[in-house]
Enzyme design. Structure first.
Site, PDB file in Angstrom:
ATOM      1  N   TYR A   1      20.824  20.074 -17.470  1.00  0.00           N
ATOM      2  CA  TYR A   1      21.570  19.504 -16.338  1.00  0.00           C
ATOM      3  C   TYR A   1      22.988  19.097 -16.775  1.00  0.00           C
ATOM      4  O   TYR A   1      23.982  19.418 -16.100  1.00  0.00           O
ATOM      5  CB  TYR A   1      20.791  18.303 -15.803  1.00  0.00           C
ATOM      6  CG  TYR A   1      21.380  17.660 -14.586  1.00  0.00           C
ATOM      7  CD1 TYR A   1      21.223  18.233 -13.320  1.00  0.00           C
ATOM      8  CD2 TYR A   1      22.106  16.465 -14.670  1.00  0.00           C
ATOM      9  CE1 TYR A   1      21.765  17.631 -12.183  1.00  0.00           C
ATOM     10  CE2 TYR A   1      22.641  15.862 -13.552  1.00  0.00           C
ATOM     11  CZ  TYR A   1      22.471  16.452 -12.313  1.00  0.00           C
ATOM     12  OH  TYR A   1      23.004  15.861 -11.192  1.00  0.00           O
TER      13      TYR A   1
ATOM     14  N   GLY B   1      23.096  22.505   0.071  1.00  0.00           N
ATOM     15  CA  GLY B   1      22.212  21.377  -0.250  1.00  0.00           C
ATOM     16  C   GLY B   1      22.260  20.320   0.840  1.00  0.00           C
ATOM     17  O   GLY B   1      21.942  19.153   0.617  1.00  0.00           O
TER      18      GLY B   1
ATOM     19  N   SER C   1      19.357  17.446   2.304  1.00  0.00           N
ATOM     20  CA  SER C   1      18.818  16.267   1.615  1.00  0.00           C
ATOM     21  C   SER C   1      19.930  15.433   0.987  1.00  0.00           C
ATOM     22  O   SER C   1      21.045  15.932   0.771  1.00  0.00           O
ATOM     23  CB  SER C   1      17.851  16.744   0.517  1.00  0.00           C
ATOM     24  OG  SER C   1      17.322  15.657  -0.211  1.00  0.00           O
TER      25      SER C   1
HETATM   26  P1  NAP Z   1      18.697  16.297  -3.454  1.00  0.00           P
HETATM   27  O1  NAP Z   1      18.416  15.165  -2.531  1.00  0.00           O
HETATM   28  O2  NAP Z   1      17.573  16.881  -4.234  1.00  0.00           O
HETATM   29  O3  NAP Z   1      19.476  17.440  -2.625  1.00  0.00           O
HETATM   30  C1  NAP Z   1      19.758  18.694  -3.175  1.00  0.00           C
HETATM   31  C2  NAP Z   1      19.460  19.726  -2.114  1.00  0.00           C
HETATM   32  O4  NAP Z   1      19.773  21.027  -2.654  1.00  0.00           O
HETATM   33  C3  NAP Z   1      17.973  19.754  -1.725  1.00  0.00           C
HETATM   34  O5  NAP Z   1      17.815  19.891  -0.330  1.00  0.00           O
HETATM   35  C4  NAP Z   1      17.479  21.002  -2.454  1.00  0.00           C
HETATM   36  O6  NAP Z   1      16.338  21.587  -1.893  1.00  0.00           O
HETATM   37  C5  NAP Z   1      18.687  21.902  -2.315  1.00  0.00           C
HETATM   38  N1  NAP Z   1      18.612  23.046  -3.205  1.00  0.00           N
HETATM   39  C6  NAP Z   1      17.946  23.144  -4.409  1.00  0.00           C
HETATM   40  N2  NAP Z   1      18.071  24.377  -4.897  1.00  0.00           N
HETATM   41  C7  NAP Z   1      18.813  25.089  -4.015  1.00  0.00           C
HETATM   42  C8  NAP Z   1      19.244  26.442  -3.964  1.00  0.00           C
HETATM   43  N3  NAP Z   1      18.941  27.312  -4.939  1.00  0.00           N
HETATM   44  N4  NAP Z   1      19.976  26.839  -2.907  1.00  0.00           N
HETATM   45  C9  NAP Z   1      20.280  25.980  -1.906  1.00  0.00           C
HETATM   46  N5  NAP Z   1      19.876  24.684  -1.886  1.00  0.00           N
HETATM   47  C10 NAP Z   1      19.148  24.254  -2.935  1.00  0.00           C
HETATM   48  O7  NAP Z   1      19.776  15.854  -4.551  1.00  0.00           O
HETATM   49  P2  NAP Z   1      21.063  14.891  -4.408  1.00  0.00           P
HETATM   50  O8  NAP Z   1      20.788  13.685  -5.211  1.00  0.00           O
HETATM   51  O9  NAP Z   1      21.515  14.791  -2.993  1.00  0.00           O
HETATM   52  O10 NAP Z   1      22.117  15.753  -5.238  1.00  0.00           O
HETATM   53  C11 NAP Z   1      23.172  16.481  -4.608  1.00  0.00           C
HETATM   54  C12 NAP Z   1      24.148  16.939  -5.686  1.00  0.00           C
HETATM   55  O11 NAP Z   1      24.695  15.799  -6.342  1.00  0.00           O
HETATM   56  C13 NAP Z   1      23.479  17.775  -6.782  1.00  0.00           C
HETATM   57  O12 NAP Z   1      24.356  18.789  -7.195  1.00  0.00           O
HETATM   58  C14 NAP Z   1      23.266  16.771  -7.892  1.00  0.00           C
HETATM   59  O13 NAP Z   1      23.189  17.389  -9.158  1.00  0.00           O
HETATM   60  C15 NAP Z   1      24.492  15.894  -7.733  1.00  0.00           C
HETATM   61  N6  NAP Z   1      24.315  14.576  -8.313  1.00  0.00           N
HETATM   62  C16 NAP Z   1      23.387  13.706  -7.838  1.00  0.00           C
HETATM   63  C17 NAP Z   1      23.250  12.448  -8.439  1.00  0.00           C
HETATM   64  C18 NAP Z   1      22.256  11.419  -7.969  1.00  0.00           C
HETATM   65  O14 NAP Z   1      22.172  10.367  -8.602  1.00  0.00           O
HETATM   66  N7  NAP Z   1      21.506  11.643  -6.911  1.00  0.00           N
HETATM   67  C19 NAP Z   1      24.072  12.115  -9.511  1.00  0.00           C
HETATM   68  C20 NAP Z   1      25.002  13.026  -9.977  1.00  0.00           C
HETATM   69  C21 NAP Z   1      25.129  14.253  -9.362  1.00  0.00           C
HETATM   70  P3  NAP Z   1      14.888  21.174  -2.529  1.00  0.00           P
HETATM   71  O15 NAP Z   1      14.759  19.699  -2.284  1.00  0.00           O
HETATM   72  O16 NAP Z   1      13.930  22.001  -1.745  1.00  0.00           O
HETATM   73  O17 NAP Z   1      14.980  21.521  -3.993  1.00  0.00           O
END
Ligand code: NAP
Length: 252
Positions: free
Chosen positions: A159, A12, A15
């Site tokens: 989720y 991931g 992004s």
């Molecule tokens: P993000 O900006 O959407 O980044 C996630 C990345 O993972 C994106 O580039 C996405 O690609 C990629 N991805 C999706 N499906 C995938 C797959 N099957 N194989 C490989 N890569 C894949 O989200 P983020 O906010 O940085 O979140 C990162 C992690 O932190 C996640 O696990 C999320 O659940 C966790 N988290 C985030 C928050 C928050 O507030 N942001 C809070 C708690 C936990 P696409 O964009 O093309 O889908």
């Protein structure tokens, strides 16, 4: 500079939090494999990484963490290029597909579990297997859970279940892998400003912010700081734990 000559993998990494983690690990001297479902976004992250140290070399790769075949190919590519497995792995790939429980389609439930929970399992297993097979396994595997996995959240049955599962997976991995010198820890972010939270309606964000004792959303770099600590030897006596990075949201 705690990660000089360490090979690291960030899923991931194209992004949000994964990109910030990649930048932080590179700035600490690591070589970073940035893996994402989108190779373009992984390449964009690699283009932003610091790489001025001798021997430091980054790589972008496409991976679908929910596919065993794809994860296997990724590990093979990494070992072909670097002649070693990554000793640090940050599982940041994740998705949301929100809906209220009463309406949620089975497909939405399954997909979120496949990417967030099964994906963390497949990557953790593949990295651990490669480390054990290479004979000098010492490593640090970090998973991204969520505070939502502990407290639940409206519209996020899939989720929240996936993230609660990630914590259980991480604790079990920690118990099984400690004898190989591999530590496993989980980071539980609260509300962090990334493309993922861009999808949350403004009025929900305003409400959430009002509940955060520190009074604001978090920055991806603030999650990356904790991941870098868990990746480094500064956390050498820490395994099987979850660290909340929430500004105090839902504390206690
Ligand atoms: P993000 O900006 O959407 O980044 C996630 C990345 O993972 C994106 O580039 C996405 O690609 C990629 N991805 C999706 N499906 C995938 C797959 N099957 N194989 C490989 N890569 C894949 O989200 P983020 O906010 O940085 O979140 C990162 C992690 O932190 C996640 O696990 C999320 O659940 C966790 N988290 C985030 C928050 C928050 O507030 N942001 C809070 C708690 C936990 P696409 O964009 O093309 O889908």
């Amino acid at each position: 500079m705690r990660l000089i000559s360490r090979l690291t993998l960030v899923t991931g990494g194209g992004s949000g939090i994964g990109r910030a983690v990649s930048q932080r690990l590179a700035s600490e001297g690591a070589s970073v494999v940035v893996a994402d479902i989108s190779e373009d976004s992984a390449n964009e992250t690699v283009g932003r990484l610091q790489s001025d140290l001798k021997g430091q070399s980054h790589m972008a790769a496409a991976v679908d963490v929910s596919s065993k075949e794809s994860v296997k190919k990724l590990l093979t590519r990494i070992q072909t290029r670097y002649f070693q497995p990554p000793s640090v792995c940050v599982n940041s790939a994740g998705i949301t597909q929100d809906d209220f429980l009463l309406n949620m389609e089975e497909e939405k439930f399954d997909r979120v579990i496949q990417v967030n929970l099964k994906g963390s399992f497949l990557v953790t297993q593949a990295v651990a297997q490669a480390l054990v097979a290479c004979g000098s396994p010492k490593g640090s595997i970090i998973t991204l859970g969520s505070i939502v996995g502990k407290v639940g959240n409206l519209g996020q049955a899939n989720y929240a279940a996936s993230k609660a599962g990630v914590e259980g997976l991480t604790r079990t991995a920690a118990k099984e892998l400690s004898r190989f010198g591999i530590r496993c820890n989980c980071v539980l972010p609260g509300f962090i400003t990334t493309p993922m939270t861009d999808e949350v309606p403004e009025k929900v964000l305003v409400k959430m912010k009002s509940l955060v004792p520190l009074g604001r959303m978090g920055d991806p770099a603030e999650v990356a700081d904790v991941c870098a600590f868990l990746a480094s030897d500064d956390s050498r006596y820490i395994t099987g734990t979850s660290i909340e990075v929430t500004g105090g949201l839902f504390m206690g």
